[in-house]
Enzyme design. Sequence first.
Site, PDB file in Angstrom:
ATOM      1  N   HIS A 188      -4.900  -2.549  -7.115  1.00 49.02           N
ATOM      2  CA  HIS A 188      -3.878  -2.009  -8.027  1.00 49.02           C
ATOM      3  C   HIS A 188      -2.485  -2.176  -7.424  1.00 49.02           C
ATOM      4  O   HIS A 188      -1.553  -2.631  -8.081  1.00 49.02           O
ATOM      5  CB  HIS A 188      -4.164  -0.541  -8.304  1.00 49.02           C
ATOM      6  CG  HIS A 188      -3.122   0.143  -9.128  1.00 49.02           C
ATOM      7  ND1 HIS A 188      -3.300   0.429 -10.462  1.00 49.02           N
ATOM      8  CD2 HIS A 188      -1.884   0.598  -8.808  1.00 49.02           C
ATOM      9  CE1 HIS A 188      -2.214   1.031 -10.925  1.00 49.02           C
ATOM     10  NE2 HIS A 188      -1.340   1.147  -9.929  1.00 49.02           N
ATOM     11  N   GLU A 189      -2.364  -1.833  -6.164  1.00 43.63           N
ATOM     12  CA  GLU A 189      -1.057  -1.957  -5.520  1.00 43.63           C
ATOM     13  C   GLU A 189      -0.673  -3.410  -5.303  1.00 43.63           C
ATOM     14  O   GLU A 189       0.488  -3.773  -5.434  1.00 43.63           O
ATOM     15  CB  GLU A 189      -1.068  -1.196  -4.203  1.00 43.63           C
ATOM     16  CG  GLU A 189      -1.196   0.305  -4.399  1.00 43.63           C
ATOM     17  CD  GLU A 189      -0.249   0.823  -5.466  1.00 43.63           C
ATOM     18  OE1 GLU A 189       0.925   0.420  -5.490  1.00 43.63           O
ATOM     19  OE2 GLU A 189      -0.674   1.629  -6.282  1.00 43.63           O
ATOM     20  N   HIS A 192       1.125  -4.782  -8.257  1.00 41.76           N
ATOM     21  CA  HIS A 192       2.580  -4.608  -8.343  1.00 41.76           C
ATOM     22  C   HIS A 192       3.306  -5.744  -7.634  1.00 41.76           C
ATOM     23  O   HIS A 192       4.325  -6.253  -8.107  1.00 41.76           O
ATOM     24  CB  HIS A 192       2.980  -3.264  -7.721  1.00 41.76           C
ATOM     25  CG  HIS A 192       2.682  -2.085  -8.582  1.00 41.76           C
ATOM     26  ND1 HIS A 192       3.211  -1.919  -9.837  1.00 41.76           N
ATOM     27  CD2 HIS A 192       1.906  -0.988  -8.356  1.00 41.76           C
ATOM     28  CE1 HIS A 192       2.785  -0.778 -10.353  1.00 41.76           C
ATOM     29  NE2 HIS A 192       1.982  -0.197  -9.471  1.00 41.76           N
ATOM     30  N   GLU A 237       1.693   0.341 -14.831  1.00 37.01           N
ATOM     31  CA  GLU A 237       0.459   0.868 -14.249  1.00 37.01           C
ATOM     32  C   GLU A 237      -0.770   0.321 -14.971  1.00 37.01           C
ATOM     33  O   GLU A 237      -1.813   0.079 -14.345  1.00 37.01           O
ATOM     34  CB  GLU A 237       0.466   2.398 -14.297  1.00 37.01           C
ATOM     35  CG  GLU A 237       1.527   3.047 -13.428  1.00 37.01           C
ATOM     36  CD  GLU A 237       1.395   2.649 -11.965  1.00 37.01           C
ATOM     37  OE1 GLU A 237       0.268   2.643 -11.456  1.00 37.01           O
ATOM     38  OE2 GLU A 237       2.419   2.338 -11.344  1.00 37.01           O
TER      39      GLU A 237
END
Length: 337
Positions: A188-189, A192, A237
């Site tokens: 998930h990170e 970004h 997100e």
Amino acid sequence: MASLVLSSLCFPSRKPCSLTSSLRFTSGAPTQSRFGAPLFVGFGSVSKRNGRTKASVDSRAYTLVFRDLDADDFRHPLDKQNTLLLRAIPGLNEIGRVILGTVTEQIMLLENIGSSVLVSENQLSELHKLMIEAAGILNIEPPDLYVRQSPVPNAYTLAISGKKPFGIIHTSLVELLTRKELQAVLAHELGHLKCDHGVWLTFANLLTLGAYSLPGLGGFIAQRLEEQLIRWLRAAELTCDRAALLVAQDPKVVISVLMKLAGGCPSMADQLNVDAFLEQARSYEKASSSPIGWYIRNAQTRQLSHPLPVLRAREIDEWSRSREYGNLLKRATQMSM
């Protein structure tokens, strides 16, 4: 321009908080380190025991790797839409030069690595392997990873201009999640970073923390800009949840992370049921579909930095069944585990 990226897989939070409260990965009010790039590094498949869904160590002989993956291949439509709206705002980068400077960069850098353990081949090697694997699947250079002692389940990433990005993961998050779920957080990170969410992510995070107000703007204009940034952050997100799925390659793994952050604890982890949580998400969707429900839902989520966990679970479940996701899997190549 200084680029300080504070990304996270965190749950809904509102203002305010001090500057030293970085970014959080959990639900509730911000505390020590608030948002940040969640680090998900390889975890296991989902099996059932006594009728309950439980995450276990993955026994697959291989995983799929996306050699030519582009950020727009998995970017959420709301992310695309809100990114275009932000780009149309004049002077946004100039505001960034005011908010993000050398002092801010150094505060964040020193605060988050001064009391953490750097992960490497020789230090917490299992976490290191999870990060390297997740970055390889998404075709992105892996950031450094630090483990920090904290009772708040959280993970986040910082990317400072001209310097290698690094992620922080809290010990309580390691205790809460399985290895496969941890890898989903890391992914998930990494999402970004892959999507170059960059400076806008930093604006949104800092504003959410209450660390800054926008200088030189009238109250109404500043409020509208903050609202637009937070709206974009919620959409971003959703994109990064998709990055988590591309690495986990099992929607139940990602949904399990969301469920555990909403209401999980290590002592009851084996009693949590992913299917029941999805049914809860469908119930919320049904309850909020009426005119009154729609109004309440908007009021409930308007100031949140992250979409509600049940909404994120529904989104990832639907995308996992989509032709778009299926086509990405067809393009991928197998890699031995």
